[in-house]
Scaffold this motif. Sequence first.
Motif, PDB file in Angstrom:
ATOM      1  N   GLU A  49       5.106   3.430  29.031  1.00 34.71           N
ATOM      2  CA  GLU A  49       5.631   3.448  30.396  1.00 34.71           C
ATOM      3  C   GLU A  49       6.967   4.178  30.478  1.00 34.71           C
ATOM      4  N   GLU A  50       7.724   4.157  29.378  1.00 35.96           N
ATOM      5  CA  GLU A  50       9.026   4.832  29.339  1.00 35.96           C
ATOM      6  C   GLU A  50       8.897   6.314  28.998  1.00 35.96           C
ATOM      7  N   GLY A  51       7.693   6.737  28.647  1.00 32.54           N
ATOM      8  CA  GLY A  51       7.489   8.145  28.296  1.00 32.54           C
ATOM      9  C   GLY A  51       7.032   8.361  26.889  1.00 32.54           C
ATOM     10  N   GLY A  52       7.049   7.311  26.041  1.00 36.54           N
ATOM     11  CA  GLY A  52       6.604   7.452  24.662  1.00 36.54           C
ATOM     12  C   GLY A  52       7.463   8.442  23.888  1.00 36.54           C
ATOM     13  N   SER A  53       6.814   9.303  23.135  1.00 38.73           N
ATOM     14  CA  SER A  53       7.541  10.257  22.305  1.00 38.73           C
ATOM     15  C   SER A  53       8.130  11.416  23.108  1.00 38.73           C
ATOM     16  N   LYS A  54       7.902  11.447  24.436  1.00 36.89           N
ATOM     17  CA  LYS A  54       8.530  12.499  25.233  1.00 36.89           C
ATOM     18  C   LYS A  54      10.050  12.420  25.132  1.00 36.89           C
ATOM     19  N   ILE A  55      10.574  11.197  25.075  1.00 32.98           N
ATOM     20  CA  ILE A  55      12.024  11.030  24.961  1.00 32.98           C
ATOM     21  C   ILE A  55      12.523  11.571  23.624  1.00 32.98           C
ATOM     22  N   ILE A  56      11.670  11.449  22.583  1.00 32.77           N
ATOM     23  CA  ILE A  56      12.062  11.929  21.248  1.00 32.77           C
ATOM     24  C   ILE A  56      11.961  13.448  21.173  1.00 32.77           C
ATOM     25  N   LEU A  57      10.877  13.994  21.711  1.00 27.08           N
ATOM     26  CA  LEU A  57      10.658  15.436  21.624  1.00 27.08           C
ATOM     27  C   LEU A  57      11.587  16.201  22.563  1.00 27.08           C
ATOM     28  N   GLY A 117      -4.551  22.406  17.588  1.00 27.52           N
ATOM     29  CA  GLY A 117      -4.296  20.973  17.674  1.00 27.52           C
ATOM     30  C   GLY A 117      -3.628  20.404  16.429  1.00 27.52           C
ATOM     31  N   GLN A 118      -4.062  20.850  15.240  1.00 31.51           N
ATOM     32  CA  GLN A 118      -3.504  20.323  13.998  1.00 31.51           C
ATOM     33  C   GLN A 118      -2.035  20.719  13.853  1.00 31.51           C
ATOM     34  N   ASP A 119      -1.705  21.948  14.226  1.00 26.62           N
ATOM     35  CA  ASP A 119      -0.297  22.366  14.154  1.00 26.62           C
ATOM     36  C   ASP A 119       0.553  21.550  15.122  1.00 26.62           C
ATOM     37  N   MET A 120       0.035  21.292  16.300  1.00 21.93           N
ATOM     38  CA  MET A 120       0.769  20.455  17.269  1.00 21.93           C
ATOM     39  C   MET A 120       0.986  19.058  16.701  1.00 21.93           C
ATOM     40  N   ARG A 121      -0.066  18.498  16.078  1.00 24.73           N
ATOM     41  CA  ARG A 121       0.037  17.149  15.517  1.00 24.73           C
ATOM     42  C   ARG A 121       1.114  17.087  14.434  1.00 24.73           C
ATOM     43  N   GLU A 122       1.124  18.053  13.537  1.00 28.05           N
ATOM     44  CA  GLU A 122       2.109  18.048  12.450  1.00 28.05           C
ATOM     45  C   GLU A 122       3.521  18.224  12.993  1.00 28.05           C
ATOM     46  N   ASP A 123       3.666  19.075  13.976  1.00 29.99           N
ATOM     47  CA  ASP A 123       4.994  19.290  14.561  1.00 29.99           C
ATOM     48  C   ASP A 123       5.518  18.014  15.208  1.00 29.99           C
ATOM     49  N   ILE A 124       4.657  17.313  15.949  1.00 26.19           N
ATOM     50  CA  ILE A 124       5.076  16.062  16.601  1.00 26.19           C
ATOM     51  C   ILE A 124       5.415  15.008  15.553  1.00 26.19           C
ATOM     52  N   GLN A 125       4.583  14.898  14.518  1.00 28.09           N
ATOM     53  CA  GLN A 125       4.845  13.897  13.471  1.00 28.09           C
ATOM     54  C   GLN A 125       6.165  14.172  12.748  1.00 28.09           C
ATOM     55  N   ASP A 126       6.442  15.443  12.470  1.00 31.14           N
ATOM     56  CA  ASP A 126       7.694  15.775  11.777  1.00 31.14           C
ATOM     57  C   ASP A 126       8.903  15.383  12.624  1.00 31.14           C
ATOM     58  N   LYS A 127       8.845  15.652  13.913  1.00 35.26           N
ATOM     59  CA  LYS A 127       9.976  15.317  14.783  1.00 35.26           C
ATOM     60  C   LYS A 127      10.156  13.815  14.916  1.00 35.26           C
ATOM     61  N   ILE A 128       9.047  13.070  14.986  1.00 30.49           N
ATOM     62  CA  ILE A 128       9.151  11.609  15.104  1.00 30.49           C
ATOM     63  C   ILE A 128       9.664  11.021  13.790  1.00 30.49           C
ATOM     64  N   ASN A 129       9.189  11.546  12.632  1.00 30.74           N
ATOM     65  CA  ASN A 129       9.689  11.054  11.331  1.00 30.74           C
ATOM     66  C   ASN A 129      11.186  11.313  11.194  1.00 30.74           C
ATOM     67  N   VAL A 139      -0.911  10.741  18.592  1.00 30.73           N
ATOM     68  CA  VAL A 139       0.110  10.585  17.535  1.00 30.73           C
ATOM     69  C   VAL A 139       0.981   9.372  17.812  1.00 30.73           C
ATOM     70  N   ASP A 140       1.285   9.127  19.078  1.00 26.33           N
ATOM     71  CA  ASP A 140       2.110   7.958  19.425  1.00 26.33           C
ATOM     72  C   ASP A 140       1.455   6.664  18.947  1.00 26.33           C
ATOM     73  N   GLU A 141       0.157   6.537  19.153  1.00 27.90           N
ATOM     74  CA  GLU A 141      -0.533   5.316  18.707  1.00 27.90           C
ATOM     75  C   GLU A 141      -0.456   5.169  17.189  1.00 27.90           C
ATOM     76  N   GLU A 142      -0.645   6.284  16.493  1.00 27.04           N
ATOM     77  CA  GLU A 142      -0.582   6.231  15.029  1.00 27.04           C
ATOM     78  C   GLU A 142       0.829   5.895  14.556  1.00 27.04           C
ATOM     79  N   MET A 143       1.834   6.515  15.181  1.00 28.03           N
ATOM     80  CA  MET A 143       3.215   6.298  14.737  1.00 28.03           C
ATOM     81  C   MET A 143       3.704   4.895  15.075  1.00 28.03           C
ATOM     82  N   ARG A 144       3.194   4.291  16.144  1.00 24.69           N
ATOM     83  CA  ARG A 144       3.560   2.903  16.433  1.00 24.69           C
ATOM     84  C   ARG A 144       3.068   1.969  15.328  1.00 24.69           C
ATOM     85  N   ILE A 145       1.835   2.216  14.899  1.00 23.83           N
ATOM     86  CA  ILE A 145       1.296   1.403  13.801  1.00 23.83           C
ATOM     87  C   ILE A 145       2.103   1.623  12.526  1.00 23.83           C
TER      88      ILE A 145
END
Length: 832
Positions: free
Chosen positions: A321-329, A288-300, A436-442
């Motif tokens: 509703e639009e897919g969140g970070s799915k569009i980014i990843l 889970g932690q590796d997944m979290r870091e990978d998603i955060q790096d791509k969003i940053n 991660v989406d909730e955290e990155m929105r904030i």
Amino acid sequence: MSNVTYDIMWREAMMELLDQLEAENPEDPSLAPKDLSEWSCIYIKYLQIFRKLDTAYDQVVHPQKRIDMKKALEACMGRVLELRHWLVKLNKGLDFVNLDDILVDLKLTPEVLEVPAPRYFIEDRSKELKDRAKFLDALTEKYTVPDASPSGGLPELPALSEDDAILLIQCNERGRQARERSRIMRSVKRQRQLEDKRTRAGMALNVDEAAMKIQACMRGSWWRSKVRQNADEEQVFIGMKPKAPMGKDPQVLERKTWQRRKGVQHEHQHEYEDAVVSLRGKVKELEGQDMREDIQDKINAWFINNRNPETGEYPDFPEEEEGGSKIILNPPPPPPEPTPEELAAAAAKQKGSKGKGKAEPPKKGKDAKKTEPEAAPKTEEVVTSVFVSDIEEAVKEYVDKWQERDESANFAQRYDAELVKAAMRPLVFEEVRVQVDEEMRILLQNLKDMVAAERAAKTGKKVKAKKAKKAKKKGKEGKGKKKKDPTVDRTIESLYAELVSTSILQKCPEIHIQDYLGAFNFLGATLEKAHVPTDPSIAQIRHVVTEYCLLSLGSAYVHEKAPIIRSVLLYGAPRTGKTSLAQAVAHLAGANFLNISPRHTDGKFPGKTVAMMIHMVFKVAKMMAPSVIYINEIEKVFVSDKKKMKEFGGTEPFSRIKKELLKEVKALEPSDRVLIMCSSSEPHICVKKDEKAFISFFDKHIYLPLPDYASRRAIWAGLIERHGGKLPYEFDLSTLAHISDGYSSGTIDQVVRSMLTPRRLTRLSEQPLTIAEVLQWLCRAEPTPPDPIDTLRAWADKTPARAALLQSEADKSGAAAQPKDAKKGGKGKKAK
């Protein structure tokens, strides 16, 4: 059978599915199936594959294999339904397709056409159905609802007077004494013949010769007994003689093995469900932690790449509703660049639109035909292929996951931990992504506030807080008024209890469609080519009811995608099995059985409360789907003639449910697993406008005829065995089948039930059944008169498919006769 047997069966089915897909869509379009016979071969092959997958899924104990196997099974089932509807279209809209000539060409038996009723419809919901049955039993006992009593036996004969009874006893006793004297005289005569034979021989046997003859006789008897025993064992082994000694019948052993495998199957399934929970936690903990870091790096990285270099503003984060970070990843691929031909066509179109002037006035005369717009070409109708992609996906998943998998270390066929982890990773990834989406929105909002504060410090203006965006409402408000729910304040349990208390919701008896006994018509196609009208065979009725009613109702996945059937009419003479078929569909699909027949609901929910009854029935049917709503004597619901309505009897008019029934049936959607099954013995009483509304209400019309000779032969033998009897070897079943011509299957069942009383069953070993005994009981029952049968056959011509066929035949005959009449008229004299 072993686990390997069912694995091989699964592999063969998947390879055959690939072959079928290639046969339907070959590389050479000229080789594609076109006519009814070619599509019939494909349909039969799919039925064989469906039967293999159903057997394998029922017996495989590996839980993960069963998940993938079920996908292939349901896709194949849906494809069978698609092909059935396509065969009906190719068969001029007639539901009963005669395939006996195809079976002869393929060298197959009629058993191939028997559509299996998947057992997983009930077994996969066993806990739910058991809880529902307990609740229903408790409500039935609480409200003292009477059970649906079976049809009564035949009327008893009048009691004999004392003199007649004594005379009958005397006759029987004299007959018994005569038979006994005859038996004694036969034995005396045989003894005399043996003594005469020895006297004529002229010499007596000594002790050794007598002993040798006795030994020879005993050896012969022993060997004959042994040969007979070996022959019996062979017949039992190949299934020709199911009644074998206890413990040696292979069919009994097979059933025991299946039951044992079912226990292992449930045990492995519980282990798998527990492992899913535990292994999902492990995957989240370890990866889970590796997944979290990978998603955060791509969003940053996306923040930085999409930041406005001039203003320094960050982009808006996609809404959930639009897919969140799915569009980014996983960004969508860019649209393909237009080809030179497309660019040239677009330029020509734009140039043509600029050069248009005023519209020219329509031309008259001969040139008018040239200016008329050409009619759009008719698109050729093709078979629907909704389930083809599902079959391809199931085959691909099997090839990738199971075809080359080494399971030598998994002899017990328990779950595979690595496969469970692989299946849990996407779920864990999605769960982490949402967090991660909730955290990155904030974080993004804080960055935007910082940028705005810096800009305000430079310009000296105050920063206005931005209001949160309101979520867009789907659809337009106020578009279409929704129907008010009069039971919105009531729970579904209370509605269910009220329907049980009024005996509308009934406990369905355990009936199987295969209990509707009857044979296959081996001359259907031959008689059809000779233009000889024939009734559908009992086997065809079983096939059609299973496909139209059971398969789509039992599976939610198939019901949403397959051609929808909301209502089915079963019409035929009384006691031909209409109600039993509806109950069999409800039982095998694990569905509720709601009976709103006018005569059954007479006196319940009087007056305007009938609308409440129909609303409650359909609400419970939808909420606790699947459900079968049964209406007997449905033709009387559509009769609007007040004089006829008075003849029906009852305290309430039978047509009182018509208005609400039409509304509710029309509102049924593909997601609602509700089937309206109706029966009628007199559909012809609807005339004029009532007849049109009555016929158009149903999607399918299925005629249930009287059994023919082959079916009666199967019915007599099957019913006697079902009620605990046994026919002797010398019983003349053919004569009985001939004599019972004109009797319905329900009447024959009534005769057998009345004849095989508990006392008679105990005496069967001493006194077997005879033709004379059966005829004594059969004479008490009345056969079905021929007039109603002729009326039902005539009414069948009014159904949409038959009416269209008769109209096309009439048009053809009229077109063929028209040139002759015109020729005669041209040569005749002028009219004075």
